[in-house]
Design a protein around this motif. Structure first.
Motif, PDB file in Angstrom:
ATOM      1  N   ALA A 187      -2.535   9.718  -6.725  1.00 10.18           N
ATOM      2  CA  ALA A 187      -1.454  10.316  -5.950  1.00 10.18           C
ATOM      3  C   ALA A 187      -0.218   9.429  -5.986  1.00 10.18           C
ATOM      4  CB  ALA A 187      -1.883  10.535  -4.502  1.00 10.18           C
ATOM      5  N   ASN A 188       0.931  10.063  -6.009  1.00 11.12           N
ATOM      6  CA  ASN A 188       2.204   9.369  -5.853  1.00 11.12           C
ATOM      7  C   ASN A 188       2.363   9.088  -4.366  1.00 11.12           C
ATOM      8  OD1 ASN A 188       4.903   8.610  -5.594  1.00 11.12           O
ATOM      9  ND2 ASN A 188       5.601  10.028  -7.174  1.00 11.12           N
ATOM     10  N   GLY A 189       2.386   7.805  -3.993  1.00 13.32           N
ATOM     11  CA  GLY A 189       2.397   7.451  -2.579  1.00 13.32           C
ATOM     12  C   GLY A 189       3.608   6.647  -2.174  1.00 13.32           C
ATOM     13  N   SER A 190       3.498   6.007  -1.033  1.00 15.08           N
ATOM     14  CA  SER A 190       4.583   5.212  -0.466  1.00 15.08           C
ATOM     15  C   SER A 190       4.070   3.821  -0.106  1.00 15.08           C
ATOM     16  CB  SER A 190       5.129   5.896   0.789  1.00 15.08           C
ATOM     17  OG  SER A 190       5.972   5.027   1.526  1.00 15.08           O
ATOM     18  N   ARG A 191       4.875   2.812  -0.419  1.00 18.24           N
ATOM     19  CA  ARG A 191       4.492   1.447  -0.060  1.00 18.24           C
ATOM     20  C   ARG A 191       4.347   1.296   1.450  1.00 18.24           C
ATOM     21  NH1 ARG A 191       9.392  -0.932  -3.459  1.00 18.24           N
ATOM     22  NH2 ARG A 191      10.154   1.097  -2.773  1.00 18.24           N
ATOM     23  N   ALA A 192       5.175   2.016   2.198  1.00 24.66           N
ATOM     24  CA  ALA A 192       5.176   1.861   3.651  1.00 24.66           C
ATOM     25  C   ALA A 192       3.904   2.381   4.304  1.00 24.66           C
ATOM     26  CB  ALA A 192       6.393   2.567   4.248  1.00 24.66           C
ATOM     27  N   THR A 193       3.186   3.286   3.635  1.00 24.02           N
ATOM     28  CA  THR A 193       1.993   3.872   4.247  1.00 24.02           C
ATOM     29  C   THR A 193       0.704   3.163   3.849  1.00 24.02           C
ATOM     30  OG1 THR A 193       1.001   6.015   4.788  1.00 24.02           O
ATOM     31  CG2 THR A 193       1.372   5.565   2.460  1.00 24.02           C
ATOM     32  N   LEU A 194       0.789   2.083   3.085  1.00 20.61           N
ATOM     33  CA  LEU A 194      -0.421   1.422   2.606  1.00 20.61           C
ATOM     34  C   LEU A 194      -1.332   0.917   3.718  1.00 20.61           C
ATOM     35  CD1 LEU A 194       0.846  -0.478  -0.564  1.00 20.61           C
ATOM     36  CD2 LEU A 194      -0.547   1.593  -0.454  1.00 20.61           C
ATOM     37  N   PRO A 195      -0.812   0.324   4.804  1.00 19.37           N
ATOM     38  CA  PRO A 195      -1.732  -0.105   5.873  1.00 19.37           C
ATOM     39  C   PRO A 195      -2.535   1.053   6.457  1.00 19.37           C
ATOM     40  CG  PRO A 195       0.388  -1.181   6.126  1.00 19.37           C
ATOM     41  CD  PRO A 195       0.566  -0.130   5.061  1.00 19.37           C
ATOM     42  N   VAL A 196      -1.896   2.208   6.632  1.00 17.60           N
ATOM     43  CA  VAL A 196      -2.600   3.391   7.144  1.00 17.60           C
ATOM     44  C   VAL A 196      -3.631   3.863   6.131  1.00 17.60           C
ATOM     45  CG1 VAL A 196      -2.334   5.786   7.890  1.00 17.60           C
ATOM     46  CG2 VAL A 196      -0.624   4.078   8.547  1.00 17.60           C
ATOM     47  N   ALA A 197      -3.247   3.871   4.855  1.00 18.84           N
ATOM     48  CA  ALA A 197      -4.171   4.323   3.814  1.00 18.84           C
ATOM     49  C   ALA A 197      -5.390   3.412   3.717  1.00 18.84           C
ATOM     50  CB  ALA A 197      -3.444   4.382   2.474  1.00 18.84           C
ATOM     51  N   ARG A 198      -5.200   2.117   3.885  1.00 23.90           N
ATOM     52  CA  ARG A 198      -6.334   1.191   3.804  1.00 23.90           C
ATOM     53  C   ARG A 198      -7.318   1.430   4.946  1.00 23.90           C
ATOM     54  NH1 ARG A 198      -5.436  -2.197  -0.251  1.00 23.90           N
ATOM     55  NH2 ARG A 198      -3.273  -2.657  -0.806  1.00 23.90           N
ATOM     56  N   ALA A 199      -6.812   1.860   6.077  1.00 20.08           N
ATOM     57  CA  ALA A 199      -7.690   2.167   7.205  1.00 20.08           C
ATOM     58  C   ALA A 199      -8.347   3.532   7.058  1.00 20.08           C
ATOM     59  CB  ALA A 199      -6.895   2.111   8.512  1.00 20.08           C
ATOM     60  N   ARG A 200      -7.811   4.374   6.216  1.00 20.36           N
ATOM     61  CA  ARG A 200      -8.266   5.766   6.095  1.00 20.36           C
ATOM     62  C   ARG A 200      -9.296   5.955   4.987  1.00 20.36           C
ATOM     63  NH1 ARG A 200      -9.598  10.680   7.534  1.00 20.36           N
ATOM     64  NH2 ARG A 200      -8.277  12.411   6.935  1.00 20.36           N
ATOM     65  N   PHE A 201      -9.154   5.197   3.886  1.00 23.30           N
ATOM     66  CA  PHE A 201      -9.990   5.412   2.700  1.00 23.30           C
ATOM     67  C   PHE A 201     -10.905   4.216   2.453  1.00 23.30           C
ATOM     68  CE2 PHE A 201      -6.214   7.978   2.242  1.00 23.30           C
ATOM     69  CZ  PHE A 201      -6.716   9.193   1.824  1.00 23.30           C
ATOM     70  N   ASP A 202     -12.170   4.514   2.174  1.00 20.69           N
ATOM     71  CA  ASP A 202     -13.122   3.439   1.885  1.00 20.69           C
ATOM     72  C   ASP A 202     -12.759   2.691   0.607  1.00 20.69           C
ATOM     73  OD1 ASP A 202     -14.692   3.819   4.109  1.00 20.69           O
ATOM     74  OD2 ASP A 202     -16.088   5.183   3.118  1.00 20.69           O
TER      75      ASP A 202
END
Length: 200
Positions: A102-117
């Motif tokens: 997925a094309n994502g955002s650097r700013a959302t990485l902390p949320v993504a790390r908490a969301r995905f194993d």
């Protein structure tokens, strides 16, 4: 999945991040073609609160629909005055043990790390002058908007698993991305247990 707090696995999400104009969508499209034979690899279609534009085939939502559907998104964030999301299909694929790009955002990485194993970050970069030319060629923004985009540089929270300096041909960068995705998908793909009957 309706619970936005549920961690998603056992599959992997590969977030391709980087500054505007670095060429993320182009590299993702090349990787998609290279990996077309893999049924366990998917490219997420982002949902965005703006009309579709050149160089980005995304789904569009109104702000009202975005707010209503937000609890069902696999991941969502705000950037450049717009709202972005990865839809329920991403959660379904990852729950099935597949790999999603997925094309994502650097700013959302902390949320993504908490969301995905299993989250892998690919950081795509390019010199400012190259990015400026690419943004102008898209024809989506004014010169002032482009100048503002070029000054934004949110920091990565940790080092990426892959860094692509996208100054060569698009094919070179795209195949570098495809090779990385293939390795991740091979790693997360479920393997048959020893002694299991052969599939016919």
């Amino acid at each position: 999945m309706s619970d936005a707090q549920t961690r998603l696995g056992p599959g992997a999400l590969i977030l391709v991040v980087g500054p505007s104009g670095a060429g993320k969508d182009t590299l993702i499209d090349i990787a998609r073609t290279a990996l077309a034979a893999r049924a366990d690899v998917h490219v997420a279609r982002r949902l965005v609160t703006r009309p579709a534009g050149a160089g980005e085939a995304h789904g569009t939502l109104t702000e009202e629909d975005f707010t209503r559907l937000q609890p069902r998104f696999a991941l969502c964030w705000q950037a450049h005055g717009l709202s972005y999301a990865l839809g329920e299909d991403v959660a379904d694929w990852i729950s099935a043990g597949h790999t999603v790009i997925a094309n994502g955002s650097r700013a959302t990485l902390p949320v993504a790390r908490a969301r995905f194993d299993r989250l892998y970050v690919v950081h795509v970069t390019a010199p400012v002058e190259v990015r400026a030319q690419r943004l102008a060629a898209r024809g989506r923004e004014s010169a002032q908007d482009i100048a503002e985009r070029l000054t934004r540089a949110p920091a990565l929270d940790v080092a990426p698993e892959l860094e692509i300096n996208n100054v060569g041909t698009p094919q070179e960068g795209g195949m570098q991305l495809a090779g990385f995705v293939r390795r991740v998908a091979d790693e997360v793909a479920p393997r048959p247990r020893y002694g299991a009957p052969a599939r016919v």
